[in-house]
Design a protein around this motif. Structure first.
Motif, PDB file in Angstrom:
ATOM      1  N   ARG A  15      71.032  83.202  36.162  1.00  0.00           N
ATOM      2  CA  ARG A  15      72.440  82.755  35.903  1.00  0.00           C
ATOM      3  C   ARG A  15      72.287  81.256  36.633  1.00  0.00           C
ATOM      4  O   ARG A  15      72.605  80.554  35.966  1.00  0.00           O
ATOM      5  CB  ARG A  15      73.504  83.584  36.353  1.00  0.00           C
ATOM      6  N   ALA A  16      71.930  81.119  37.647  1.00  0.00           N
ATOM      7  CA  ALA A  16      71.832  79.829  38.169  1.00  0.00           C
ATOM      8  C   ALA A  16      70.832  78.988  37.489  1.00  0.00           C
ATOM      9  O   ALA A  16      71.066  77.775  37.349  1.00  0.00           O
ATOM     10  CB  ALA A  16      71.529  79.665  39.717  1.00  0.00           C
ATOM     11  N   ALA A  17      69.760  79.534  37.176  1.00  0.00           N
ATOM     12  CA  ALA A  17      68.572  78.728  36.461  1.00  0.00           C
ATOM     13  C   ALA A  17      69.123  78.339  34.982  1.00  0.00           C
ATOM     14  O   ALA A  17      69.229  77.122  34.728  1.00  0.00           O
ATOM     15  CB  ALA A  17      67.456  79.337  36.161  1.00  0.00           C
ATOM     16  N   TYR A  18      70.130  79.216  34.483  1.00  0.00           N
ATOM     17  CA  TYR A  18      70.518  78.944  33.385  1.00  0.00           C
ATOM     18  C   TYR A  18      71.751  77.965  33.316  1.00  0.00           C
ATOM     19  O   TYR A  18      71.632  76.706  32.530  1.00  0.00           O
ATOM     20  CB  TYR A  18      71.277  80.222  32.564  1.00  0.00           C
ATOM     21  N   GLU A  19      72.461  77.851  34.389  1.00  0.00           N
ATOM     22  CA  GLU A  19      73.553  77.039  34.483  1.00  0.00           C
ATOM     23  C   GLU A  19      73.225  75.699  34.866  1.00  0.00           C
ATOM     24  O   GLU A  19      73.703  74.634  34.316  1.00  0.00           O
ATOM     25  CB  GLU A  19      74.633  77.692  35.440  1.00  0.00           C
ATOM     26  N   ALA A  20      72.277  75.591  35.827  1.00  0.00           N
ATOM     27  CA  ALA A  20      71.800  74.075  35.966  1.00  0.00           C
ATOM     28  C   ALA A  20      71.009  73.445  34.775  1.00  0.00           C
ATOM     29  O   ALA A  20      71.381  72.293  34.759  1.00  0.00           O
ATOM     30  CB  ALA A  20      70.827  74.478  37.306  1.00  0.00           C
ATOM     31  N   ASN A  21      70.513  74.166  34.211  1.00  0.00           N
ATOM     32  CA  ASN A  21      69.695  73.770  33.132  1.00  0.00           C
ATOM     33  C   ASN A  21      70.826  73.258  32.060  1.00  0.00           C
ATOM     34  O   ASN A  21      70.767  72.087  31.456  1.00  0.00           O
ATOM     35  CB  ASN A  21      68.851  74.827  32.443  1.00  0.00           C
ATOM     36  N   ARG A  22      71.818  74.026  31.886  1.00  0.00           N
ATOM     37  CA  ARG A  22      72.962  73.690  30.819  1.00  0.00           C
ATOM     38  C   ARG A  22      73.593  72.534  31.236  1.00  0.00           C
ATOM     39  O   ARG A  22      73.654  71.428  30.387  1.00  0.00           O
ATOM     40  CB  ARG A  22      73.979  74.840  30.582  1.00  0.00           C
ATOM     41  N   ARG A  23      73.913  72.478  32.644  1.00  0.00           N
ATOM     42  CA  ARG A  23      74.779  71.411  33.106  1.00  0.00           C
ATOM     43  C   ARG A  23      74.000  70.063  32.969  1.00  0.00           C
ATOM     44  O   ARG A  23      74.421  68.874  32.761  1.00  0.00           O
ATOM     45  CB  ARG A  23      75.067  71.544  34.533  1.00  0.00           C
TER      46      ARG A  23
END
Ligand code: SF4
Lengths: 315, 229
Positions: A15-23
């Motif tokens: 989730r953190a990898a996804y969210e950091a990437n998206r942001r």
């Protein structure tokens, strides 16, 4: 060995990898936004000011609509800092799987451009995942039980160069290299200035290239190197870069370079390898710090160059 | 904000619909700003190779539909089979496609090429002028969200299987796609060449007293004021 309770859950890592990437793809971090606003407000040339105003508007529209801020979403990559006491569930192989999966999912969900192709056949898997892709770099931090995942979308076919200088070239050699680098890549705005410049000085050849990219992408505006000699060079090169007058989009203007960040590594006594990387105005990064209880904090400052990472004071 | 900002920067602004008329293109001057409404198709390495080197014909009906192309691969995805969306849009550096322009403008009947940063003035004079075509540049660059928002619909994506999604030919319906800078006009002027002249005078001073590196590299340009393409 850590107990099961101390493990950082695989799902939280994903989730953190996804969210950091998206942001990172959508929102320029605050230090960058402010620096572009300052450049716009201080610009004396009407055309450059117009371009800078469009850039700032674009940053804001991207956030308001959740769109990638540049149509070239670059090469998504990760920098992972691992606390010495941190233990990802499933180990580091599982962590890497989560990073790859996050890149593929973000590519689809927020419509990143599928940029990564086989370099010879040009075959495109369509999800930015492939051989050595995404690239992942690691560093470690003592006395910490967290993991930090920094996502960077590094754009630009232009702006990175390497030169083998020698002690006899001196600081002037580095200055000339910076001018050459600007004349080559800021012309017609190919590297999309205003840029943030990273200069890697010393080490071995591969090391200075890597350091230059990290210096460009992973330090915040206004940050200065703890070594006063390096910090003075950062100031000098920032001024020099702006004196070139390429300006936003290379149309002529006051700000070509927002900031120069230099990193040094001890090197061979006979040489001074130097690399320069430019981080384009798609200034895209986001860091997530993940704790063992699974909660994540997001921030714009990667805090990548810690004293431990630079091995300050270690002989 | 655009009209006001354009005026503040003392730029002429045009709002043009596609297919563009020869007359509308002829009026554009280097340094003007353009907003486009209608249909635009993308083409870069893959499409040039596919059509000009391998001889495939343009998709049926495309050349009647529009004469405006963009050197771009959109940040977009296939949301369901055959249905595409674009979130963000930007052009790629155009100078490397100069070699294809003559044959491409001929084969597709294109009158406006949207790229990033334009091409050398000689290309405008030897190729674009002959075809009555102009070269526009995206601004910024990387106003991806602004340009992406101008895409109202993806009409069609051709050759996604053969070329991969990032090199495919996308047909985009756009509304007020802009601001785009007129880089090369039909008189053969390049806006960047003007900017470069001024910058080069300044650069010369900065280089004074800085020696060439002790060890040089073979085969590279040594004159910093020159374009590298
Ligand atoms: S260099 Fe950066 S801002 Fe420019 S087009 Fe590429 S990703 Fe976008």
């Amino acid at each position: 060995m850590p107990t099961a309770l101390d493990l950082i859950a695989q799902e939280a890592i994903y989730r953190a990898a996804y969210e950091a990437n998206r942001r990172a793809a959508v929102a320029v971090p605050l230090d960058g936004l402010r620096a572009y606003e300052r450049a716009r407000d201080g610009e004396s040339r009407p055309l450059a000011r117009y371009v800078l105003a469009q850039m700032v508007d674009n940053f804001k529209l991207a956030v308001a609509e959740g769109r990638p801020m540049c149509g070239d979403t670059g090469l998504p990559r990760y920098y992972v800092k691992i606390g010495n006491e941190a233990a990802p569930e499933g180990g580091f192989v599982a962590l890497e799987r989560a990073l790859r999966q996050a890149v593929a999912e973000v590519t689809h969900d927020i419509q990143l451009r599928a940029n990564r192709v086989h370099p010879l056949t040009r075959r495109n898997p369509g999800n930015n995942v492939g051989v050595f892709a995404p690239s992942v770099d690691y560093s470690f931090e003592p006395d910490a039980d967290w993991l930090e995942i920094t996502a960077v979308h590094k754009g630009g076919l232009f702006g990175t160069d390497y030169r083998m200088l020698f002690p006899g070239d001196g600081i002037d050699g580095i200055k000339r290299f910076l001018l050459d680098n600007m004349a080559a890549f800021a012309r017609r705005g190919l590297s999309c200035p205003p840029v943030t410049v990273g200069v890697g000085i010393g080490g071995a050849k591969d090391q200075c290239v890597r350091l230059s990219k990290e210096a460009a992408c992973l330090r915040v505006q206004g940050d200065r190197h703890p070594d006063p000699t390096v910090a003075a060079l950062e100031d000098e090169l920032t001024e020099l870069g702006n004196k070139t007058g390429f300006g936003a989009m290379g149309l002529g203007g006051d700000t070509t370079v927002l900031d120069v960040h230099a990193e040094i590594a001890y090197t061979h006594t006979g040489g001074t390898p130097v690399a320069i990387s430019q981080f384009c105005h798609a200034y895209r990064r986001c860091t997530a710090r993940l704790y063992p209880d699974g909660h994540a904090e997001y921030r714009g400052d990667p805090q990548w160059f810690t004293p431990y990472y630079r091995r300050e004071g270690i002989s | 904000m655009t009209e006001r900002a354009t005026r503040a920067a003392d730029l002429r602004e045009w709002h043009i619909t596609t297919p563009v008329t020869p007359d509308a293109v002829a009026k554009l001057r280097a340094g003007d700003i353009v907003y486009l409404t209608g249909v635009v198709f993308t083409a870069r390495d893959g499409v040039y190779e596919h059509t000009l080197k391998q001889g495939h014909e343009p998709p049926p009906g495309l050349c009647e539909l529009t004469n405006v192309t963009m050197q771009s691969s959109p940040a977009g995805v296939e949301v369901s089979p055959g249905v595409y969306e674009v979130a963000s849009l930007q052009a790629t550096a155009g100078f490397r496609y100069a070699q294809y322009m003559d044959a491409f403008l001929e084969k597709f009947g294109v009158k406006l090429v949207i790229g990033k940063a334009g091409m050398a003035r000689e290309v405008y004079q030897s190729v674009f002028q002959k075809h009555g075509a102009a070269c526009l540049s995206t601004m910024g660059y990387g106003l991806g969200a602004i340009y992406g928002k101008a895409v109202e619909r993806v009409r069609q994506v051709y050759w996604a299987k053969e070329l991969g999604i990032s090199e495919a030919l996308w047909v985009l319906e756009v509304k007020e796609l802009g601001p785009l800078l007129v880089e090369g006009d039909t008189l053969g002027n390049s806006f960047f060449e003007g900017a470069n002249q001024e910058i080069n005078r300044n650069l010369e001073k900065l280089y004074q007293g800085l020696k060439q590196p002790i060890f040089r590299r073979l085969g590279e340009e040594q004159e910093p004021g020159r374009e590298l393409f």
